[in-house]
Design an enzyme around this catalytic site. Structure first.
Site, mmCIF file in Angstrom:
data_model
loop_
_atom_site.group_PDB
_atom_site.id
_atom_site.type_symbol
_atom_site.label_atom_id
_atom_site.label_comp_id
_atom_site.label_asym_id
_atom_site.label_seq_id
_atom_site.Cartn_x
_atom_site.Cartn_y
_atom_site.Cartn_z
ATOM 1 C CG ASP A 61 -13.015 -0.308 51.461
ATOM 2 O OD1 ASP A 61 -12.678 0.807 51.924
ATOM 3 O OD2 ASP A 61 -12.374 -1.340 51.693
ATOM 4 C CG ASN A 130 -8.986 -12.354 54.270
ATOM 5 O OD1 ASN A 130 -8.522 -11.305 53.853
ATOM 6 N ND2 ASN A 130 -10.275 -12.537 54.474
ATOM 7 C CG HIS A 132 -9.474 -8.098 52.773
ATOM 8 N ND1 HIS A 132 -9.916 -8.596 53.974
ATOM 9 C CD2 HIS A 132 -9.145 -6.799 53.024
ATOM 10 C CE1 HIS A 132 -9.872 -7.638 54.883
ATOM 11 N NE2 HIS A 132 -9.405 -6.545 54.333
ATOM 12 C CD GLU A 137 -13.299 -10.457 53.323
ATOM 13 O OE1 GLU A 137 -12.074 -10.604 53.204
ATOM 14 O OE2 GLU A 137 -13.851 -10.213 54.418
HETATM 15 C C1 GLP Z 1 -9.745 -3.229 56.040
HETATM 16 C C2 GLP Z 1 -9.924 -2.359 54.782
HETATM 17 C C3 GLP Z 1 -8.771 -2.536 53.859
HETATM 18 C C4 GLP Z 1 -7.514 -2.649 54.678
HETATM 19 C C5 GLP Z 1 -7.504 -3.945 55.426
HETATM 20 C C6 GLP Z 1 -6.380 -4.067 56.427
HETATM 21 O O1 GLP Z 1 -10.847 -3.896 56.448
HETATM 22 N N1 GLP Z 1 -11.135 -2.544 54.058
HETATM 23 O O2 GLP Z 1 -8.711 -1.473 52.931
HETATM 24 O O3 GLP Z 1 -6.392 -2.613 53.864
HETATM 25 O O4 GLP Z 1 -8.770 -4.235 55.946
HETATM 26 O O5 GLP Z 1 -6.634 -3.258 57.525
HETATM 27 P P1 GLP Z 1 -5.458 -2.751 58.479
HETATM 28 O O6 GLP Z 1 -4.625 -1.863 57.653
HETATM 29 O O7 GLP Z 1 -6.138 -2.028 59.591
HETATM 30 O O8 GLP Z 1 -4.725 -3.959 58.926
#
Ligand code: GLP
Length: 254
Positions: A61, A130, A132, A137
């Site tokens: 992404d 949440n 995702h 989302e």
């Molecule tokens: C982000 C990314 C995801 C990631 C998630 C958790 O916004 N788009 O790929 O897995 O949210 O982030 P983190 O690993 O910093 O908790």
């Protein structure tokens, strides 16, 4: 796993196993969750135990509208946190272009490029609080393709720590869809810390539902969830999962 460093070793083991088995294409996630794994991969590469030479990689992404040199643009994040520490050719690390004049078209182009040169052999995933994955989302179609998504207030707040304030976090992103992600041969989702416990339990033991996008892993033929004890705290069958891990047969792998 006891802690985040231990999850990193297991995720690195899964990636290394895929590479040694002839993988050509990696799927890379950003965020803090895979960083222990990336550090372990860098260590193995420096020790001569692993090479990324000849591999290509696709990012999950990207934020829409961040300047190309912004440190939180995911193309820069993955360059700084993984690519420059291993022998992966930066020219073979691909991501959607969040600065494209037509981001709707860019999403279609990126999806087609994965289909054309994939499939991804092993896809690393984190998980949002949440549920995702990528930036899919809750309410994302379980068969969605790469497209524009609007971030929830929760996700923007969670990611504000990287930007200084929530107002600096873009509202829109390009993300691989859940259908796109599920075309990877092996999904490896990793999480650590108590903030992720509810999302991990919903993904692994809750219903298959667009309300928890990560639950789509239940529908995948080869998905591995690698969590530390804090992130595993809400799993009802945690004792069984530990038992399975302790009794894997030789060469069963992850
Ligand atoms: C982000 C990314 C995801 C990631 C998630 C958790 O916004 N788009 O790929 O897995 O949210 O982030 P983190 O690993 O910093 O908790």
């Amino acid at each position: 796993m006891p802690g985040p460093e231990d999850t990193g070793i297991v995720v690195a083991d899964a990636i290394a196993a895929a590479i040694h088995a002839g993988a050509t294409t990696l799927g890379l996630a950003t965020g803090s969750s895979p960083l222990a794994a990336y550090a372990e991969l860098a260590r193995r590469c420096a020790a001569g135990q692993l090479t990324f030479a000849g591999l290509q990689a696709f990012l999950l992404d990207e934020y829409v509208g961040l300047p190309a040199d912004h440190p939180q643009a995911y193309a820069n994040f993955i360059r700084d946190r993984l690519v420059r520490h291993v022998d992966l050719d930066p020219a073979r690390v691909h991501g959607p272009d969040g600065t494209a004049a037509d981001v709707l078209d860019e999403a279609l182009r990126y999806d087609a490029s994965i289909t054309a040169t994939g499939p991804v052999d092993v896809q690393v995933l984190g998980i949002g609080v949440n549920g995702h994955i990528g930036f899919n989302e809750p309410s994302s179609s379980l068969t969605s393709r790469t497209r524009i998504k609007t971030l929830t207030a929760q996700t923007r707040q969670d990611n504000a720590r990287f930007f200084g304030s929530i107002d600096a976090v873009p509202q829109h992103v390009i993300t691989q869809g859940l259908g796109t992600i599920c075309e990877a041969r092996h999904l490896v989702l990793t999480a650590s810390g108590s903030r992720k416990a509810a999302a991990v339990a919903a993904a692994v033991e809750g219903p298959l539902s667009a309300s928890c996008p990560a639950s789509v892993l239940q529908w995948h033929a080869h998905a591995t969830v690698v969590v530390d004890e804090a992130a595993a705290a809400d799993l009802h069958a945690a004792d069984f999962y530990r038992y399975v891990l302790a009794h894997k047969i030789a060469d069963q792998g992850y």
